[in-house]
Design a protein around this motif. Structure first.
Motif, PDB file in Angstrom:
ATOM      1  N   GLU A  69      -4.094  13.413  12.244  1.00  0.00           N
ATOM      2  CA  GLU A  69      -4.168  12.908  13.620  1.00  0.00           C
ATOM      3  C   GLU A  69      -4.254  14.049  14.618  1.00  0.00           C
ATOM      4  OE1 GLU A  69      -1.208   9.991  14.536  1.00  0.00           O
ATOM      5  OE2 GLU A  69      -1.773   8.721  12.835  1.00  0.00           O
ATOM      6  N   GLU A  70      -3.603  15.161  14.294  1.00  0.00           N
ATOM      7  CA  GLU A  70      -3.681  16.310  15.202  1.00  0.00           C
ATOM      8  C   GLU A  70      -5.084  16.879  15.292  1.00  0.00           C
ATOM      9  OE1 GLU A  70       0.828  18.087  14.952  1.00  0.00           O
ATOM     10  OE2 GLU A  70      -0.822  19.351  14.352  1.00  0.00           O
ATOM     11  N   THR A  71      -5.821  16.808  14.188  1.00  0.00           N
ATOM     12  CA  THR A  71      -7.206  17.283  14.219  1.00  0.00           C
ATOM     13  C   THR A  71      -7.996  16.490  15.251  1.00  0.00           C
ATOM     14  OG1 THR A  71      -6.934  17.605  11.854  1.00  0.00           O
ATOM     15  CG2 THR A  71      -9.145  17.850  12.719  1.00  0.00           C
ATOM     16  N   ILE A  72      -7.833  15.167  15.215  1.00  0.00           N
ATOM     17  CA  ILE A  72      -8.543  14.309  16.166  1.00  0.00           C
ATOM     18  C   ILE A  72      -8.078  14.596  17.590  1.00  0.00           C
ATOM     19  CG2 ILE A  72      -9.019  11.901  16.766  1.00  0.00           C
ATOM     20  CD1 ILE A  72     -10.189  12.620  14.084  1.00  0.00           C
ATOM     21  N   GLU A  73      -6.770  14.808  17.762  1.00  0.00           N
ATOM     22  CA  GLU A  73      -6.217  15.091  19.086  1.00  0.00           C
ATOM     23  C   GLU A  73      -6.764  16.422  19.630  1.00  0.00           C
ATOM     24  OE1 GLU A  73      -4.670  13.659  21.389  1.00  0.00           O
ATOM     25  OE2 GLU A  73      -3.914  15.337  22.600  1.00  0.00           O
ATOM     26  N   SER A  74      -6.916  17.416  18.754  1.00  0.00           N
ATOM     27  CA  SER A  74      -7.463  18.705  19.185  1.00  0.00           C
ATOM     28  C   SER A  74      -8.885  18.538  19.709  1.00  0.00           C
ATOM     29  CB  SER A  74      -7.479  19.696  18.024  1.00  0.00           C
ATOM     30  OG  SER A  74      -6.183  20.073  17.705  1.00  0.00           O
ATOM     31  N   ILE A  75      -9.647  17.683  19.039  1.00  0.00           N
ATOM     32  CA  ILE A  75     -11.032  17.460  19.478  1.00  0.00           C
ATOM     33  C   ILE A  75     -11.039  16.813  20.866  1.00  0.00           C
ATOM     34  CG2 ILE A  75     -13.122  16.141  18.967  1.00  0.00           C
ATOM     35  CD1 ILE A  75     -12.410  16.623  15.966  1.00  0.00           C
ATOM     36  N   ARG A  76     -10.143  15.852  21.068  1.00  0.00           N
ATOM     37  CA  ARG A  76     -10.034  15.233  22.399  1.00  0.00           C
ATOM     38  C   ARG A  76      -9.701  16.302  23.444  1.00  0.00           C
ATOM     39  NH1 ARG A  76      -6.771  13.864  26.277  1.00  0.00           N
ATOM     40  NH2 ARG A  76      -4.968  14.830  25.277  1.00  0.00           N
ATOM     41  N   TRP A  77      -8.764  17.199  23.074  1.00  0.00           N
ATOM     42  CA  TRP A  77      -8.325  18.225  24.019  1.00  0.00           C
ATOM     43  C   TRP A  77      -9.474  19.155  24.377  1.00  0.00           C
ATOM     44  CZ3 TRP A  77      -7.766  23.164  25.441  1.00  0.00           C
ATOM     45  CH2 TRP A  77      -6.782  23.450  26.389  1.00  0.00           C
ATOM     46  N   ILE A  78     -10.290  19.509  23.390  1.00  0.00           N
ATOM     47  CA  ILE A  78     -11.420  20.415  23.652  1.00  0.00           C
ATOM     48  C   ILE A  78     -12.385  19.774  24.660  1.00  0.00           C
ATOM     49  CG2 ILE A  78     -13.514  21.378  22.593  1.00  0.00           C
ATOM     50  CD1 ILE A  78     -11.840  22.060  20.169  1.00  0.00           C
ATOM     51  N   ARG A  79     -12.657  18.484  24.471  1.00  0.00           N
ATOM     52  CA  ARG A  79     -13.568  17.797  25.414  1.00  0.00           C
ATOM     53  C   ARG A  79     -13.000  17.846  26.830  1.00  0.00           C
ATOM     54  NH1 ARG A  79     -13.911  13.241  21.817  1.00  0.00           N
ATOM     55  NH2 ARG A  79     -15.556  13.693  20.319  1.00  0.00           N
ATOM     56  N   GLU A  80     -11.726  17.533  26.912  1.00  0.00           N
ATOM     57  CA  GLU A  80     -11.049  17.519  28.219  1.00  0.00           C
ATOM     58  C   GLU A  80     -11.124  18.900  28.873  1.00  0.00           C
ATOM     59  OE1 GLU A  80      -8.463  14.729  30.368  1.00  0.00           O
ATOM     60  OE2 GLU A  80      -9.831  14.543  28.696  1.00  0.00           O
ATOM     61  N   ALA A  81     -10.824  19.933  28.081  1.00  0.00           N
ATOM     62  CA  ALA A  81     -10.755  21.287  28.627  1.00  0.00           C
ATOM     63  C   ALA A  81     -12.129  21.774  29.073  1.00  0.00           C
ATOM     64  CB  ALA A  81     -10.174  22.239  27.589  1.00  0.00           C
ATOM     65  N   LEU A  82     -13.173  21.426  28.313  1.00  0.00           N
ATOM     66  CA  LEU A  82     -14.511  21.869  28.723  1.00  0.00           C
ATOM     67  C   LEU A  82     -14.895  21.248  30.054  1.00  0.00           C
ATOM     68  CD1 LEU A  82     -16.601  21.954  25.439  1.00  0.00           C
ATOM     69  CD2 LEU A  82     -15.854  23.863  26.821  1.00  0.00           C
ATOM     70  N   LYS A  83     -14.426  20.012  30.292  1.00  0.00           N
ATOM     71  CA  LYS A  83     -14.709  19.363  31.570  1.00  0.00           C
ATOM     72  C   LYS A  83     -14.019  20.094  32.715  1.00  0.00           C
ATOM     73  CE  LYS A  83     -14.860  14.749  29.993  1.00  0.00           C
ATOM     74  NZ  LYS A  83     -13.834  13.719  29.855  1.00  0.00           N
ATOM     75  N   GLN A  84     -12.792  20.533  32.457  1.00  0.00           N
ATOM     76  CA  GLN A  84     -11.975  21.082  33.557  1.00  0.00           C
ATOM     77  C   GLN A  84     -12.021  22.602  33.662  1.00  0.00           C
ATOM     78  OE1 GLN A  84      -8.029  19.705  33.994  1.00  0.00           O
ATOM     79  NE2 GLN A  84      -8.469  17.653  33.240  1.00  0.00           N
ATOM     80  N   MET A  85     -12.739  23.265  32.762  1.00  0.00           N
ATOM     81  CA  MET A  85     -12.671  24.725  32.732  1.00  0.00           C
ATOM     82  C   MET A  85     -13.151  25.326  34.042  1.00  0.00           C
ATOM     83  SD  MET A  85     -13.506  27.244  29.680  1.00  0.00           S
ATOM     84  CE  MET A  85     -15.255  27.394  29.572  1.00  0.00           C
ATOM     85  N   PRO A  86     -12.318  26.118  34.711  1.00  0.00           N
ATOM     86  CA  PRO A  86     -12.711  26.685  36.001  1.00  0.00           C
ATOM     87  C   PRO A  86     -13.619  27.900  35.805  1.00  0.00           C
ATOM     88  CG  PRO A  86     -10.514  27.417  35.428  1.00  0.00           C
ATOM     89  CD  PRO A  86     -10.972  26.537  34.306  1.00  0.00           C
ATOM     90  N   ASP A  87     -14.348  28.243  36.856  1.00  0.00           N
ATOM     91  CA  ASP A  87     -15.121  29.489  36.833  1.00  0.00           C
ATOM     92  C   ASP A  87     -14.210  30.642  37.220  1.00  0.00           C
ATOM     93  OD1 ASP A  87     -17.492  28.356  36.101  1.00  0.00           O
ATOM     94  OD2 ASP A  87     -18.004  27.801  38.170  1.00  0.00           O
ATOM     95  N   GLY A  88     -14.727  31.839  37.069  1.00  0.00           N
ATOM     96  CA  GLY A  88     -13.938  32.985  37.520  1.00  0.00           C
ATOM     97  C   GLY A  88     -13.966  34.106  36.499  1.00  0.00           C
ATOM     98  N   PRO A  89     -13.196  35.147  36.803  1.00  0.00           N
ATOM     99  CA  PRO A  89     -13.177  36.303  35.895  1.00  0.00           C
ATOM    100  C   PRO A  89     -12.446  35.958  34.600  1.00  0.00           C
ATOM    101  CG  PRO A  89     -11.549  36.592  37.617  1.00  0.00           C
ATOM    102  CD  PRO A  89     -12.291  35.325  37.940  1.00  0.00           C
ATOM    103  N   ILE A  90     -12.681  36.751  33.558  1.00  0.00           N
ATOM    104  CA  ILE A  90     -11.986  36.530  32.295  1.00  0.00           C
ATOM    105  C   ILE A  90     -11.038  37.684  31.975  1.00  0.00           C
ATOM    106  CG2 ILE A  90     -13.715  34.997  31.294  1.00  0.00           C
ATOM    107  CD1 ILE A  90     -14.754  37.426  29.718  1.00  0.00           C
ATOM    108  N   MET A  91     -10.922  38.622  32.891  1.00  0.00           N
ATOM    109  CA  MET A  91      -9.992  39.739  32.667  1.00  0.00           C
ATOM    110  C   MET A  91      -9.233  40.002  33.963  1.00  0.00           C
ATOM    111  SD  MET A  91      -8.729  41.965  30.652  1.00  0.00           S
ATOM    112  CE  MET A  91      -9.696  42.049  29.167  1.00  0.00           C
ATOM    113  N   ALA A  92      -7.917  40.190  33.844  1.00  0.00           N
ATOM    114  CA  ALA A  92      -7.109  40.429  35.031  1.00  0.00           C
ATOM    115  C   ALA A  92      -7.485  41.776  35.639  1.00  0.00           C
ATOM    116  CB  ALA A  92      -5.633  40.413  34.667  1.00  0.00           C
TER     117      ALA A  92
END
Lengths: 153, 566
Positions: free
Chosen positions: B430-453
């Motif tokens: 079930e966690e495998t399926i949940e991880s896939i859901r999370w990836i979809r969600e995160a790709l939708k919300q991923m902000p722009d910006g720098p990748i290094m502090a």
């Protein structure tokens, strides 16, 4: 029980053949692949930034005379992180697509670059910062104080 | 209960024994207590305030403050808080009251404390060696500062014949030796099963044959930005977890935070790693019980995500993505449709496998009611990951101690009430399926910006600290960093999840049959990272010769000497 076995059989049949003919046909890695590194001696300016960031310490810099610098890559210890390629200010070090590096002669995994350097006789340094030479001195890229820290120095 | 309330309570109860408090933020506090009240304070935390033991870190602070520091790390899960109980012990014959009799989960941690730092846990019920080899000299403790990295102690004659003091077999039992090459994951560890007929009565474990001294490298040879690459090599499967955890911890100690986009990229790769690790485990679990169709199919389903990893990071495993302050490579816009397509396909095929496997009565009969770990025992032993969630306890570091981008998108915690091997299978699927859901969600919300502090400090002051847990596929990995001089940590403590889970093994397999031992152990997804005997067969003549422990030791030492001479 029977139904689940049938379902399992269907999964297998649907998958078909998935194995690749490698090594009989070449297999190209992805474009961004971090393979064996290579050095372009024409581009190298001898800043030694690659040696300072290498986590496995497989890049050794020596200055046998004031106007000569030798940079050696001992790639049998390389962990393929490609940090050297990342920090190289001149793009002289690059990660190639090559991954078939198995060999029974470690010499095959050595690269040696000899550079003639010029020194400023008046001030000991020739540039005003910032220059490409200063970039490897940024935080996290500096060597620790007191030796190279690999326990052999 | 907030940490301030907790400290007020501790002060009220233990008075002057509570000497000082150091705080990074209200969720991370370190309490310094008098050495003689460490055990009661830890007991109070565990019994009365619901804290869960995580790990013990011994620190040689003699160069700075002339003492050894012993830090017991606890987690207050519902309050998202870490509490570290610190005691400073004098440098001569250092010892401290053991907390294991009161907090059983500290069983291995305190054995290791003596092995590597030399602080003796007085009153420990089982003070045998855990990490170091049996012939290691009695007076050399590798994580002390006077032992330099690369130093080799002279292995004198004193312990040349030493062998591990195995637990005596209970009366009326026979001993079955499993290992030193382990049957479940083909890795070095040894298990002695004390059996009565087919039933396992008790067992004893000896591992750490491949101890590599990575913590020592971290505090004596590497620099802050080199450690992520070594941390990644702690484990071949959850490598990214260790490098992320180290980086988050080091960033905390330095007082910086990776940019939001970098944190999203870390989380995305962590979920990708969870998907392929769970599918890998499913295959291995099938293989252990002789169901190789699952092995073949689960690994086939897993392969596309490995190739995608190569595309994103430059390698199918050991991504080399993390640096202190951010990540090295972006997940560009153009690769996102492909990522979605791959996870869609995996979701569909995993669902098909789940559908087939869940209805399989043979499989269920083989796994249900076997390897039972009841809730209260799971809490007492402080097991982590799917092992604890299969015992119906909703512990998940992504929710309990949010890191990377999980504070913005909390995942659903999957639990199962059955407490057996079957429960642990279902949780992982079930966690495998949940991880896939999370990836979809995160790709939708991923902000722009720098990748290094951009605000990484030029000089990192010593004596700063940070602690983080990251939810690996097999449970919590914890990293604890105390900064030092020389651009490297003074102490970098790592605990991988299997360290805690393996301690539950005697309870899991007691009263089971020998045939159920491999899958019960496999259900924890153990990850080990020498031999007493080996047989050499000359294939031409057919002659065979058995090397005993002494001969093998001699050969190993000669080989070590040859390598050192190089």
């Amino acid at each position: 029980m029977i139904i689940s076995k049938l379902k399992e059989a269907i999964i297998c049949f649907k998958a078909g053949r998935v194995t690749l003919p490698y090594p009989f046909k070449p297999h190209d890695p992805a474009e961004n692949f971090r393979g064996r590194v290579t050095v372009d001696a024409e581009k190298c300016i001898g800043c030694a930034g690659c040696a300072e960031v290498c986590p496995s310490r497989c890049i050794i810099v020596t200055d046998p005379s004031p106007d000569k610098r030798v940079i050696e890559f001992f790639l049998e210890r390389c962990t393929y992180c490609a940090r050297c390629a990342e920090v190289c200010p001149e793009d002289a070090v690059t990660a190639t697509q090559e991954f078939e590096t198995a060999t029974n002669d470690t010499q095959d995994m050595h690269i040696k670059v000899e550079l003639f350097m010029s020194t400023c006789r008046r001030c000991g340094r020739c540039y005003e910062p910032p220059t490409p030479l200063d970039r490897p001195m940024e935080t996290g890229m500096r060597p620790p104080a007191g030796g190279n820290g690999n326990g052999e120095g | 209960m907030t940490s301030a309330e907790l400290i007020a309570k501790l002060k009220e109860r233990f008075g002057a024994s509570v000497r000082g408090v150091s705080e990074i933020n209200p969720n991370k506090v370190r309490v310094e207590v008098a050495p003689d009240s460490v055990a009661p304070v830890c007991e109070a935390l565990y019994r009365d305030y619901g804290a869960r033991f995580i790990i013990t870190a011994g620190i040689d602070s003699r160069p700075e403050r002339g003492c050894f520091d012993v830090d017991h790390v606890f987690s207050l899960d519902p309050d998202k808080t870490f509490v570290i109980v610190r005691a400073s012990v004098p440098p001569d014959a250092p010892s401290l009251d053991s907390i294991t009799p009161r907090v059983p989960a500290a069983y291995w941690a305190e054995r290791e404390l003596y092995d590597v730092v030399g602080v003796k846990a007085e009153g420990h019920p089982d003070p045998r060696r855990l990490i170091m080899p049996d012939d290691w000299p009695d007076d050399v403790f590798p994580l002390r500062k006077d032992v330099k990295h690369g130093d080799w102690p002279s292995l004198g004659e004193e312990n040349a014949d030493a062998s591990y003091p195995w637990k005596p077999a209970p009366e009326g039992t026979s001993t079955v030796v499993v290992g030193p090459f382990f049957p479940v994951l083909e890795e070095p560890a040894q298990l002695r099963l004390y059996v009565d007929g087919e039933r396992v009565i008790d067992c004893d474990y000896r591992g750490f044959y491949n101890h590599r001294g990575i913590e020592k490298m971290g505090d004596s040879a590497l620099t802050y930005n080199e450690i992520p690459f070594i941390a990644e090599r702690i484990c071949g499967i959850c490598g990214f977890i260790h490098s992320s955890c180290y980086c988050e911890t080091a960033e905390e100690a330095m007082g910086i935070r990776a940019p939001r986009r970098a944190r999203y990229i870390r989380s995305l790769m962590l979920e990708v790693e969870r998907i392929h690790s769970h599918l890998l485990w499913l295959g291995i679990a099938g293989h252990i019980i002789g169901f190789d169709t699952v092995l073949m199919q689960a690994w086939r389903v897993r392969e596309p995500i490995m190739w995608l990893c190569e595309k994103i990071t430059g390698n199918r495993k050991t991504y080399g993505m993390n640096l202190v302050g951010g990540v090295r490579r972006d997940i560009p816009q153009e690769i996102q449709p492909e990522l979605l397509e791959v996870v869609d396909r995996i979701e569909k095929e995993t669902a098909a496998i789940i559908d087939a496997v869940v209805g399989d009565t043979v499989l269920k009969a083989r796994l249900s009611g076997v390897g039972v770990l009841p809730e209260e025992k799971a809490r007492e032993l402080a097991v982590v990951g799917p092992t604890v969630r299969g015992s119906n306890l909703p512990l998940d570091a992504r929710v309990d101690h949010p890191y990377a981008a999980y504070d913005e998108i909390p995942p659903k915690v999957i639990t199962h009430p059955d407490c057996d091997n079957w429960a642990r299978v279902v949780v992982r699927l079930e966690e495998t399926i949940e991880s896939i859901r999370w990836i979809r969600e995160a790709l939708k919300q991923m902000p722009d910006g720098p990748i290094m502090a951009s605000d990484i400090p030029e000089e990192i002051p010593p004596e700063q600290w940070g602690v983080f847990v990251v939810e690996a596929p097999r449970g919590e990995a914890i990293h604890y960093v105390v900064t030092g001089g020389d651009n490297r940590p003074a102490r970098w403590r790592v605990r991988a999840p299997t360290y805690q889970n393996l301690q539950a093994l005697p309870y899991l397999i007691a009263q089971e049959t020998i045939a159920d031992v491999p899958i019960t152990l496999g259900s924890m997804d153990p990850c080990f990272s020498c031999t007493e005997r080996t047989e050499i067969v000359n294939v031409r003549s057919g002659e065979s010769k058995v090397l005993d422990q002494q001969e093998l030791l001699r050969l190993s030492r000669e080989a070590t000497e040859r390598m050192r001479g190089r």
